[in-house]
Design a protein around this motif. Structure first.
Motif, PDB file in Angstrom:
ATOM      1  N   VAL A 117       0.845  -1.204   0.000  1.00 17.24           N
ATOM      2  CA  VAL A 117       0.000   0.000   0.000  1.00 17.24           C
ATOM      3  C   VAL A 117       0.875   1.246   0.000  1.00 17.24           C
ATOM      4  O   VAL A 117       0.819   2.047  -0.930  1.00 17.24           O
ATOM      5  N   SER A 118       1.696   1.406   1.052  1.00 19.23           N
ATOM      6  CA  SER A 118       2.562   2.590   1.110  1.00 19.23           C
ATOM      7  C   SER A 118       3.706   2.364   2.081  1.00 19.23           C
ATOM      8  O   SER A 118       3.509   1.816   3.174  1.00 19.23           O
ATOM      9  N   LEU A 119       4.913   2.764   1.674  1.00 15.62           N
ATOM     10  CA  LEU A 119       6.049   2.826   2.592  1.00 15.62           C
ATOM     11  C   LEU A 119       5.830   4.046   3.490  1.00 15.62           C
ATOM     12  O   LEU A 119       5.625   5.156   3.007  1.00 15.62           O
ATOM     13  N   ILE A 120       5.896   3.847   4.801  1.00 13.46           N
ATOM     14  CA  ILE A 120       5.568   4.924   5.739  1.00 13.46           C
ATOM     15  C   ILE A 120       6.803   5.692   6.196  1.00 13.46           C
ATOM     16  O   ILE A 120       6.854   6.911   6.120  1.00 13.46           O
ATOM     17  N   ALA A 121       7.832   4.979   6.674  1.00 13.14           N
ATOM     18  CA  ALA A 121       9.003   5.666   7.225  1.00 13.14           C
ATOM     19  C   ALA A 121      10.202   4.734   7.218  1.00 13.14           C
ATOM     20  O   ALA A 121      10.058   3.507   7.219  1.00 13.14           O
ATOM     21  N   VAL A 122      11.400   5.328   7.220  1.00 13.32           N
ATOM     22  CA  VAL A 122      12.653   4.565   7.205  1.00 13.32           C
ATOM     23  C   VAL A 122      13.599   5.121   8.264  1.00 13.32           C
ATOM     24  O   VAL A 122      13.478   6.276   8.694  1.00 13.32           O
ATOM     25  N   ALA A 123      14.569   4.282   8.689  1.00 10.92           N
ATOM     26  CA  ALA A 123      15.555   4.724   9.684  1.00 10.92           C
ATOM     27  C   ALA A 123      16.699   3.725   9.731  1.00 10.92           C
ATOM     28  O   ALA A 123      16.528   2.557   9.358  1.00 10.92           O
ATOM     29  N   PRO A 124      17.883   4.167  10.194  1.00 11.14           N
ATOM     30  CA  PRO A 124      18.946   3.206  10.485  1.00 11.14           C
ATOM     31  C   PRO A 124      18.635   2.519  11.815  1.00 11.14           C
ATOM     32  O   PRO A 124      17.685   2.895  12.511  1.00 11.14           O
ATOM     33  N   LEU A 125      19.416   1.537  12.163  1.00  9.28           N
ATOM     34  CA  LEU A 125      19.341   0.925  13.486  1.00  9.28           C
ATOM     35  C   LEU A 125      20.498   1.432  14.338  1.00  9.28           C
ATOM     36  O   LEU A 125      21.539   1.851  13.814  1.00  9.28           O
TER      37      LEU A 125
END
Length: 318
Positions: free
Chosen positions: A114-122
């Motif tokens: 549907v949709s990519l919401i958010a991204v981040a490193p670990l």
């Protein structure tokens, strides 16, 4: 008679459009594969209220923790009520079936992006008793052999595979301890049952800023705008490491393309609202918001990357 048939057909098209436009007709369930207080849970609750307002129906967050989120993903994949969605993490939509053929759903066949919401490193995180500084910590971890443990929110998550990749790049060999979610991983570190874990920035830095845990480094190629104060692991000598986590909304393949398109547009608009963006950034994420095709492209890219990690490290569903 011909005129009557034409008239009936002419009335049918607007009726079908009206029925399609009326969706949803009952509360929508947003299934999360991790417990309350986990990063995916916080994201789901950030989206639930504005999505409910946009859809005109309640959006209910349903926590179904276990198996790195795959129990919830399987529930979403099986749903046929047209009112069940999932808040997914990378592993659920990329390599779940590749890592463990017994996984009861196929993310590429049974789920609709549907949709990519958010991204981040670990953030590689450790107890405050751990050596200060990335290089010193990694040296101590390597010297400890298999006497140290690392925690993850489940087999097949990026936190699991990322640690296996770090092990292969550094020569350290801590044992894997899977939990049902990151709150339990944090509790394990606070209790010294595990000596390290890769955590989402929001959860990691809340503990670090409270003086309860130590941030060793982030998994981005360089310093991240999400946590610019934390050095990258490459600065500590871990070369060739670049990993991101993400979360996304997915639907069962049974949901119509028209409804998927409607959801995608609404979610893309919602995450770009200033008040919602502010909440997402505060949780330690960079806002994305994509079309179904944009998420599908990310799934293909990350599936290839994670498959390479599995082959390189020999990671398995254990």
């Amino acid at each position: 008679m011909a005129a009557a048939v034409v008239g009936a057909l002419g009335m049918a098209a607007p009726l079908a459009m009206a029925q399609s436009a009326a969706w949803p007709t009952q509360p929508v369930k947003l299934v999360v594969g991790f417990p309350a207080g986990s990063s995916p849970d916080l994201m789901a609750r950030t989206l639930a209220e504005p999505l409910s307002q946009a859809l005109g129906q309640p959006v209910l967050v349903d926590n179904r923790p276990g198996a790195g989120g795959n129990i919830a993903a399987a529930q979403v994949a099986r749903a046929t009520d047209d009112h069940t969605l999932g808040l997914m993490i990378n592993g659920n939509m990329t390599i779940a079936k590749i890592l463990n053929p017994a996984t009861p759903y196929d993310p590429l066949k049974d789920l609709s992006p549907v949709s990519l919401i958010a991204v981040a490193p670990l953030v590689l995180t450790a107890p405050v008793s751990a050596p200060d500084g990335g290089a010193a910590f990694l040296a101590a971890a390597k010297a400890s052999g298999d006497k140290w443990n690392y925690g993850s929110p489940g087999v097949g998550t990026v936190a699991h595979l990322g640690m296996e990749l770090i092990k292969s790049l550094t020569g350290m060999s801590p044992m894997h301890v899977p939990y049902k979610g990151n709150p339990a991983v944090i509790a394990g570190m606070l209790g010294n049952q595990v000596q390290m874990a890769l955590l989402p920035p929001g959860l990691a830095m809340a503990q670090v800023n409270a003086g309860k845990l130590r941030a060793v480094g982030v998994t981005s190629a360089g310093r991240s705008s999400v946590v610019p104060e934390v050095p990258s692991l490459s600065e500590a000598g871990v070369k060739g490491l670049e990993l991101e986590i993400w979360n996304a909304v997915a639907a069962p393949n049974s949901l119509s393309k028209a409804h998927v398109a409607k959801l995608s547009k609404l979610l893309t608009d919602i995450v770009r609202r200033p008040e919602v963006r502010e909440r997402i950034v505060a949780q330690g994420w960079q806002v994305a918001g994509t079309s179904p095709e944009g998420l599908a492209n990310r799934i293909r890219k990350d599936t290839a990357t994670m498959t390479e990690v599995i082959e390189r490290t020999g990671a398995a569903a254990k």
